[in-house]
Design a protein around this motif. Structure first.
Motif, PDB file in Angstrom:
ATOM      1  N   MET A 117       6.444  21.465   2.984  1.00 49.72           N
ATOM      2  CA  MET A 117       7.749  20.842   3.214  1.00 49.72           C
ATOM      3  C   MET A 117       8.130  19.918   2.058  1.00 49.72           C
ATOM      4  N   LEU A 118       7.147  19.212   1.505  1.00 48.68           N
ATOM      5  CA  LEU A 118       7.422  18.368   0.339  1.00 48.68           C
ATOM      6  C   LEU A 118       7.902  19.219  -0.834  1.00 48.68           C
ATOM      7  N   ALA A 119       7.247  20.360  -1.020  1.00 52.26           N
ATOM      8  CA  ALA A 119       7.613  21.237  -2.128  1.00 52.26           C
ATOM      9  C   ALA A 119       9.023  21.785  -1.975  1.00 52.26           C
ATOM     10  N   THR A 120       9.483  21.891  -0.733  1.00 57.17           N
ATOM     11  CA  THR A 120      10.820  22.405  -0.469  1.00 57.17           C
ATOM     12  C   THR A 120      11.887  21.342  -0.666  1.00 57.17           C
ATOM     13  N   GLY A 121      11.519  20.061  -0.549  1.00 57.04           N
ATOM     14  CA  GLY A 121      12.518  19.027  -0.791  1.00 57.04           C
ATOM     15  C   GLY A 121      12.345  17.732  -0.041  1.00 57.04           C
ATOM     16  N   ALA A 122      11.496  17.690   0.986  1.00 55.71           N
ATOM     17  CA  ALA A 122      11.321  16.462   1.761  1.00 55.71           C
ATOM     18  C   ALA A 122      10.627  15.390   0.932  1.00 55.71           C
ATOM     19  N   GLY A 123      11.031  14.132   1.116  1.00 56.07           N
ATOM     20  CA  GLY A 123      10.365  13.033   0.427  1.00 56.07           C
ATOM     21  C   GLY A 123       9.067  12.640   1.095  1.00 56.07           C
ATOM     22  N   ALA A 124       9.020  12.725   2.428  1.00 58.15           N
ATOM     23  CA  ALA A 124       7.821  12.414   3.203  1.00 58.15           C
ATOM     24  C   ALA A 124       7.892  13.193   4.508  1.00 58.15           C
ATOM     25  N   VAL A 125       6.712  13.484   5.062  1.00 56.57           N
ATOM     26  CA  VAL A 125       6.610  14.205   6.328  1.00 56.57           C
ATOM     27  C   VAL A 125       5.766  13.381   7.283  1.00 56.57           C
ATOM     28  N   LEU A 126       6.348  12.998   8.410  1.00 56.79           N
ATOM     29  CA  LEU A 126       5.613  12.338   9.495  1.00 56.79           C
ATOM     30  C   LEU A 126       5.418  13.385  10.580  1.00 56.79           C
ATOM     31  N   ALA A 127       4.205  13.951  10.651  1.00 64.24           N
ATOM     32  CA  ALA A 127       3.921  15.037  11.583  1.00 64.24           C
ATOM     33  C   ALA A 127       3.245  14.484  12.825  1.00 64.24           C
ATOM     34  N   SER A 128       3.905  14.592  13.972  1.00 61.63           N
ATOM     35  CA  SER A 128       3.292  14.155  15.217  1.00 61.63           C
ATOM     36  C   SER A 128       2.426  15.286  15.765  1.00 61.63           C
ATOM     37  N   LEU A 129       1.190  14.953  16.150  1.00 61.41           N
ATOM     38  CA  LEU A 129       0.201  15.947  16.564  1.00 61.41           C
ATOM     39  C   LEU A 129      -0.226  15.734  18.018  1.00 61.41           C
ATOM     40  N   GLY A 130       0.655  15.185  18.830  1.00 65.92           N
ATOM     41  CA  GLY A 130       0.368  15.002  20.244  1.00 65.92           C
ATOM     42  C   GLY A 130      -0.790  14.043  20.466  1.00 65.92           C
ATOM     43  N   ALA A 131      -1.735  14.463  21.308  1.00 68.04           N
ATOM     44  CA  ALA A 131      -2.881  13.614  21.630  1.00 68.04           C
ATOM     45  C   ALA A 131      -3.778  13.367  20.430  1.00 68.04           C
ATOM     46  N   ASP A 132      -3.614  14.144  19.367  1.00 64.75           N
ATOM     47  CA  ASP A 132      -4.430  13.984  18.162  1.00 64.75           C
ATOM     48  C   ASP A 132      -3.837  13.004  17.164  1.00 64.75           C
ATOM     49  N   GLY A 133      -2.732  12.340  17.498  1.00 67.65           N
ATOM     50  CA  GLY A 133      -2.203  11.316  16.618  1.00 67.65           C
ATOM     51  C   GLY A 133      -1.092  11.814  15.718  1.00 67.65           C
ATOM     52  N   ALA A 134      -1.143  11.417  14.451  1.00 64.28           N
ATOM     53  CA  ALA A 134      -0.069  11.767  13.518  1.00 64.28           C
ATOM     54  C   ALA A 134      -0.601  11.775  12.095  1.00 64.28           C
ATOM     55  N   LEU A 135       0.115  12.506  11.251  1.00 61.01           N
ATOM     56  CA  LEU A 135      -0.245  12.646   9.849  1.00 61.01           C
ATOM     57  C   LEU A 135       0.976  12.299   9.011  1.00 61.01           C
ATOM     58  N   LEU A 136       0.805  11.418   8.036  1.00 65.34           N
ATOM     59  CA  LEU A 136       1.876  11.071   7.111  1.00 65.34           C
ATOM     60  C   LEU A 136       1.519  11.615   5.733  1.00 65.34           C
ATOM     61  N   VAL A 137       2.386  12.457   5.200  1.00 66.01           N
ATOM     62  CA  VAL A 137       2.148  13.079   3.902  1.00 66.01           C
ATOM     63  C   VAL A 137       3.346  12.795   3.003  1.00 66.01           C
ATOM     64  N   ASP A 138       3.071  12.227   1.820  1.00 58.41           N
ATOM     65  CA  ASP A 138       4.110  12.020   0.821  1.00 58.41           C
ATOM     66  C   ASP A 138       3.510  12.255  -0.550  1.00 58.41           C
TER      67      ASP A 138
END
Length: 323
Positions: free
Chosen positions: A209-230
């Protein structure tokens, strides 16, 4: 100031039941009515924490009037744009173990004049804003490029743009270069054409998603928490919840927490996790306030265990890779 746009808002009725049995009489053990829609929930969470925000929503009919009244009662600055399409109602059936069965109406159509009036209201509210957030599904008549077109107009104003949607509207919005996108696990998979079974899978999809154009991705993973990628890398975190009552609106609370931290200078991922977990502990689609948020439960892993498997069902239909 954070401006939220919800093109397909709703009245959300949450009904708590002991057990859902198809074809049988099921008695409610509790019920509540909340203003709904993803951007609406973001505005509600921000308002509960005293963060300056404005919610832009289309309004029509008695359901639309009740929606605006409920938002105003929560102290939210509402910009309600009169439109021809009817405001929808949604129903969530919640069982004691947290299982949620949702029934969402598609929402009314918006004419070209309706949409122009709404976007004009957003651009007017965006002057001097820190963020504009476009969240949720699009009404049936609205083009998939709607959020992308808005993002390009906001870029010309120098306003950061966040998007929380799915399917073709998400893929189109990515190409407009939003500062932030907030997909869940299934939306990550759908947008990138891959299964998300581990933290590593989620990180790879977010980087696509970053390669496509997003500046940052906040991915919610339900009971497993979340991942922030920039561009600085990937950070993973968790905020465990025991005895959660409802996951409805938890992702919206997570996004609100992230944006609040961006405005106030806090740790964005930690705040997002704390707000999202707080929403899970509350009934219906109630948004958490300061007394509901427990930051002591948040665990941030600066070096993620990428091999970690993700729990829960993962059913993705109609995957189409981003171009």
């Amino acid at each position: 100031m954070i401006v939220t746009l919800t093109l397909n808002p709703s009245l959300d009725r949450t009904i708590e039941i002991s057990r859902l049995v198809r074809g049988e009489l099921v008695r409610a053990t509790g019920t509540r009515l909340d203003p709904g829609g993803k951007g609406v929930n973001v505005a509600r969470a921000l308002a509960a924490h005293g963060i300056d925000s404005r919610a832009v929503v289309p309004r029509n009919g008695t359901v639309g009037e009740e929606l605006v009244a409920l938002l105003s009662a929560e102290g939210i600055d509402v910009c309600a744009v009169p439109v021809s399409g009817q405001t929808r109602s949604n129903v969530s059936l919640v069982e004691p173990d947290g299982t949620v069965t949702k029934i969402n109406e598609p929402g009314g159509s918006l004419s070209e004049a309706d949409l122009d009036a709404i976007l004009t209201a957003v651009l007017s509210a965006a002057e001097g804003a820190d963020w504009v957030v476009a969240s949720g599904s699009l009404p049936p008549s609205v083009a998939d490029t709607c959020y992308a077109d808005l993002g390009q107009r906001l870029a010309a104003l120098g306003v950061r743009f966040a998007v929380d949607t799915s399917g073709p509207p998400l893929r189109a919005a990515l190409r407009a270069g939003p500062a932030l996108v907030k997909p869940n696990r299934d939306e990550l998979a759908e947008a990138t054409g891959t299964r998300i079974d581990t933290v590593a899978d989620a990180a790879r999809a977010a980087k696509a998603m970053l390669a496509t154009g997003a500046g940052a991705v906040l991915a919610s993973l339900g009971a497993d928490g979340a991942l922030l990628v920039d561009e600085g890398g990937a950070v993973y975190g968790e905020s465990p919840v025991d005895g959660g009552r409802s996951s409805v609106g938890a992702g919206d609370a997570m996004l609100a927490g992230y944006l609040a931290a961006e405005v106030t200078g806090g740790d964005a991922l930690a705040e997002a996790l704390a707000w999202g977990a707080a929403a899970v502990r509350l009934p219906g689609s109630r948004m958490p306030g300061p007394v509901d948020v427990d930051r002591s439960l948040v665990r941030i892993h600066g070096t993620p265990d990428f091999s970690r498997p993700l729990r829960g069902q993962h059913e993705v239909h109609g995957m189409e890779q981003i171009q």
